[in-house]
Each structure stands twice: as C-alpha cells, then as structure tokens.
Write a protein that holds these residues in place. Structure first.
Motif, PDB file in Angstrom:
ATOM      1  N   PRO A 228     137.171 -27.172   0.843  1.00  0.00           N
ATOM      2  CA  PRO A 228     136.599 -27.910   1.977  1.00  0.00           C
ATOM      3  C   PRO A 228     137.599 -28.837   2.649  1.00  0.00           C
ATOM      4  CG  PRO A 228     135.938 -28.936  -0.079  1.00  0.00           C
ATOM      5  CD  PRO A 228     136.679 -27.683  -0.456  1.00  0.00           C
ATOM      6  N   GLY A 229     137.412 -29.041   3.943  1.00  0.00           N
ATOM      7  CA  GLY A 229     138.142 -30.049   4.693  1.00  0.00           C
ATOM      8  C   GLY A 229     137.206 -31.187   5.052  1.00  0.00           C
ATOM      9  N   ARG A 230     137.782 -32.347   5.376  1.00  0.00           N
ATOM     10  CA  ARG A 230     136.964 -33.520   5.689  1.00  0.00           C
ATOM     11  C   ARG A 230     137.489 -34.183   6.956  1.00  0.00           C
ATOM     12  NH1 ARG A 230     137.779 -33.661   0.237  1.00  0.00           N
ATOM     13  NH2 ARG A 230     139.352 -35.316   0.310  1.00  0.00           N
ATOM     14  N   ILE A 231     136.564 -34.480   7.869  1.00  0.00           N
ATOM     15  CA  ILE A 231     136.932 -35.063   9.158  1.00  0.00           C
ATOM     16  C   ILE A 231     136.002 -36.225   9.474  1.00  0.00           C
ATOM     17  CG2 ILE A 231     137.143 -34.661  11.646  1.00  0.00           C
ATOM     18  CD1 ILE A 231     137.584 -31.701  11.052  1.00  0.00           C
ATOM     19  N   SER A 232     136.580 -37.308   9.977  1.00  0.00           N
ATOM     20  CA  SER A 232     135.816 -38.395  10.570  1.00  0.00           C
ATOM     21  C   SER A 232     136.137 -38.420  12.061  1.00  0.00           C
ATOM     22  CB  SER A 232     136.186 -39.738   9.924  1.00  0.00           C
ATOM     23  OG  SER A 232     135.525 -40.807  10.578  1.00  0.00           O
ATOM     24  N   PHE A 233     135.194 -37.942  12.873  1.00  0.00           N
ATOM     25  CA  PHE A 233     135.378 -37.846  14.324  1.00  0.00           C
ATOM     26  C   PHE A 233     134.748 -39.098  14.931  1.00  0.00           C
ATOM     27  CE2 PHE A 233     135.066 -34.466  17.968  1.00  0.00           C
ATOM     28  CZ  PHE A 233     135.819 -35.289  18.783  1.00  0.00           C
ATOM     29  N   GLU A 234     135.587 -40.077  15.271  1.00  0.00           N
ATOM     30  CA  GLU A 234     135.094 -41.400  15.640  1.00  0.00           C
ATOM     31  C   GLU A 234     134.747 -41.537  17.117  1.00  0.00           C
ATOM     32  OE1 GLU A 234     138.016 -44.206  14.401  1.00  0.00           O
ATOM     33  OE2 GLU A 234     137.627 -43.915  12.258  1.00  0.00           O
ATOM     34  N   SER A 235     135.544 -40.927  17.993  1.00  0.00           N
ATOM     35  CA  SER A 235     135.312 -41.095  19.429  1.00  0.00           C
ATOM     36  C   SER A 235     136.025 -39.986  20.188  1.00  0.00           C
ATOM     37  CB  SER A 235     135.813 -42.468  19.899  1.00  0.00           C
ATOM     38  OG  SER A 235     137.171 -42.665  19.552  1.00  0.00           O
ATOM     39  N   GLY A 236     135.565 -39.738  21.406  1.00  0.00           N
ATOM     40  CA  GLY A 236     136.117 -38.667  22.222  1.00  0.00           C
ATOM     41  C   GLY A 236     135.009 -37.742  22.675  1.00  0.00           C
ATOM     42  N   GLY A 237     135.276 -36.437  22.676  1.00  0.00           N
ATOM     43  CA  GLY A 237     134.267 -35.481  23.097  1.00  0.00           C
ATOM     44  C   GLY A 237     134.629 -34.076  22.657  1.00  0.00           C
TER      45      GLY A 237
END
Length: 384
Positions: A228-237
C-alpha cells in the motif's frame, strides 16, 4: 543547511552555452553548480546529466528537441546533503526508438542509492515514456524529494512518482491529454501514465497541487508491487478517480476542489531556450494593480523564419505583460524591465512612460502604439 531556490522568478537574459547530445555523461559532483546550458537533442543521441554529489545545484538548463536517446536525461545519486534542481525544461517529449529499455527513456531518475534531499523547483517535463519524475526509490532509501512548482503531462508510467515519508508535492500540476511529441514505431501515444503514483514507504504530502485524468483513467494512484501507498492530500484540486490498491490510504481534505487548475505554475519555463536563459513564467507576486494607467502597447511577432527571437526593453515607469495570444491581461505581471523569447507566436505588453533600451535578436517584428488603449473595450494592442 538547505540550498534555497533563487529569489527571482524571471531573472532572464543570461548568457548560456550549447551542448550537443553525443552519448556523453556529464557529471555534477559534490558542491558543484551546472547552470545556463542548452542541451541540443536534435542529434538523436543520448545524454545524461548525472549528479554524483550533494550540496550541488542544477539551474537554468533546457533540453531542446524530441529526445530519441536511450537514457534518463537527469540521474541523481547524491550522498547525504541537499541537491537543488531549478528552472529546468524537458518539455519537448521523447520516443522509445533509441532505448533498449521496454519503457524507453525518462526525464528525472532518483537512484536507489541516493541519500540526498532533492528539491525539484520550477521544472517542466512532458512526453517521456519511462516516467517524468521517477523518484519512488525514496520509499526505501535515505533521501527525499520535494517537488516544488513543477509541471508535467503525458509521461508514461507516471509523472510524479515517489513514496517516502518526507516527500512533498507542492504547487504542482500533472495530467494527460492528446499532445503528440513525435510517435515512434509502436505508436506510443504519450498518454498512458499516472499523473501521481505513490509507492509503499511513508505518507506523502500533497499541497496546493492539481491533477486530472484524461486518456489515462486515474488522476492519482496509491500502492505498488502488492504493497500500500499513503497520501495526505491537503489542498489543491483533482478531476477523475483516485485508485487505492493493496489497501492504500488517500486522505483527501475538504479543502481539495473537484475543479483543478491545470495551468502551468508560475515560474516554470515553457521552452528550452527560456530555461537556459534564466526565464520562467512570470510569478503571481508580480500581479498588476489594475488601477495603474498603462496607455501604450508594444507587440513582438515571430518572423517568417520560425526561429526564436530574443527581445528586451525597459519602460520609464511600469510594464505589464500580456498573454501569448497578443491579448493583454491587466493582472498578469508588473515589471520595470522585460526580457523574453518569441517563437511561432505573438507576445504583447502595455506600458507607461518612455521605452528604454529596446533590443531584438532575430527576425521578429516590433509594433509600438502610443495612447492606443481602449479602456472600455480592453481588446488588446493592435499590430501596425
């Protein structure tokens, strides 16, 4: 101490050297700077700019022409320390015809032995079959990668590829569309790559960045090789699906929009010559005050030869840059001086006061109109 990017976003009109690709490997060792170079890929041969030591800088480098060689253009394998790669253009694409690798050549590669913390700042990488930024070795290595205001599209496999817990994608844009950079024999269409691909390591942070699907069906993919990979997508689009494989987690903040801004980030070079000369797309911090009176116009139109023409000028007061279609946007950028390159297009500016130090190197034509602004119509300067 970290190596900081240059303060200026558009510090152009610098002299640069030209290096033809001849199958060579150019080493950048510890503490060295490689800057202001135009690397000519029209030879059809390979070339590799190889970083072998940390505390080194690559700045203002443009790779010109569709790449038909077989290697990554930039290979980083540094010892502990920092590596800064800034204002680099690899946007003319590549084909697989010169490579023995099944995927073909790539843009940037971070070696599994790299221990440096790498910052990629204002880079433009497009149309590479074997990844735009291949940096997923951070998932298991000692180094890290920080993508800062970079642009990529139509890169096979992936554009932004990483996986380390200290990795950051910030102020970046990636997507796929139908751009043709020069197909090879098996008709690689430059569209079958993930805009973002995060491998198994730590949690990768994404901030103020924008991605979209297209011919490739996902905007973001997390997970690889049954891990698995892990991402924290905080802002943007983003637009399009997010694929979570092998139990991957992608935490998307409510601040993330479903209407991404896919324009090239400010400061990113849009041609090889612009990069080599130190030019980047004008920054937001130079946005114009629309109350400023800018009554005069100057237009630079590419000559019949189709060759690029460099130009420079200063105004007595303020200059505001226009878009490349010769229509002026009041809010695009204010400068006391402007340098640029026009090629197969038209570039236009409003200004106030007297023109100073106007020069053109090439066959571009220049049209100047005083008091030509129609404040009501805002139709842009006319060529005369």
């Amino acid at each position: 101490m970290a190596i900081e990017p240059s303060a200026s976003e558009t510090n152009g009109s610098e002299e640069y050297g030209v290096i033809p690709a001849r199958g060579q490997e150019i080493h950048v060792d510890r503490g060295e700077t490689f800057a202001n170079k135009l690397i000519d890929l029209s030879t059809g041969d390979s070339v590799c700019l190889r970083v072998t030591g940390s505390n080194s800088v690559i700045r203002n480098v443009g790779f010109e022409g569709c790449y038909r060689g077989g290697r990554f253009l930039l290979w980083i394998d540094g010892d502990p320390g920092d590596v800064l790669v800034e204002n680099v253009y690899m946007g003319d694409g590549a084909t697989r015809e010169g490579s023995g690798c099944v995927h073909g050549p790539g843009g940037v590669f971070l070696h599994h032995g790299n221990e440096a913390d790498v910052r990629l700042h204002r880079c433009n990488v497009q149309g590479f079959p074997n990844n735009g930024f291949h940096c997923s070795n951070t998932a298991a290595g000692a180094g890290s990668v920080h993508f800062d205001r970079c642009f990529g599209k139509n890169n096979g496999v992936a554009t932004f590829r990483c996986g380390g817990g200290a990795d950051l994608i910030e102020n970046c844009v990636a997507y796929t569309d139908g751009t043709d950079y020069g197909h090879d024999d098996d008709e690689y269409l430059e569209t079958n790559g993930r805009p973002v691909w995060v491998w198994n390591g730590g949690t990768v942070t994404i901030r103020d960045s924008h991605f979209a699907d297209g011919p490739y069906p996902n905007a973001i993919v997390a997970g690889a090789n049954d891990a698995p990979g892990r991402i924290s997508f905080e802002s943007g689009g983003y637009r399009g699906p997010i694929q979570r494989t092998c139990g991957s987690t992608v935490d998307v903040s409510p601040a993330v929009s479903d209407d991404p801004d896919l324009s090239i980030p400010d400061g990113v070079p849009t041609s090889a010559k612009a990069a080599a000369g130190g030019f980047g797309r004008p920054s937001n911090r130079w946005r114009a005050n629309t109350d400023v009176d800018l009554p005069h116009s100057i237009v630079f139109a590419a000559g019949e030869s189709g060759e690029p023409s460099a130009y420079a000028f200063e105004a007595d007061a303020v200059v505001t840059a226009g878009h490349h279609d010769a229509r002026i946007s009041d809010g695009y950028g204010v400068h006391p001086a402007v340098q640029g390159v026009v090629e197969d297009t038209v570039e236009a500016y409003w200004f106030r006061g007297n023109l100073e130090a106007l020069s053109v190197d090439g066959d571009a034509t220049v049209s100047i109109q005083y008091d030509g602004r129609d404040a009501d119509a805002h139709e842009g300067p006319k060529q005369s």
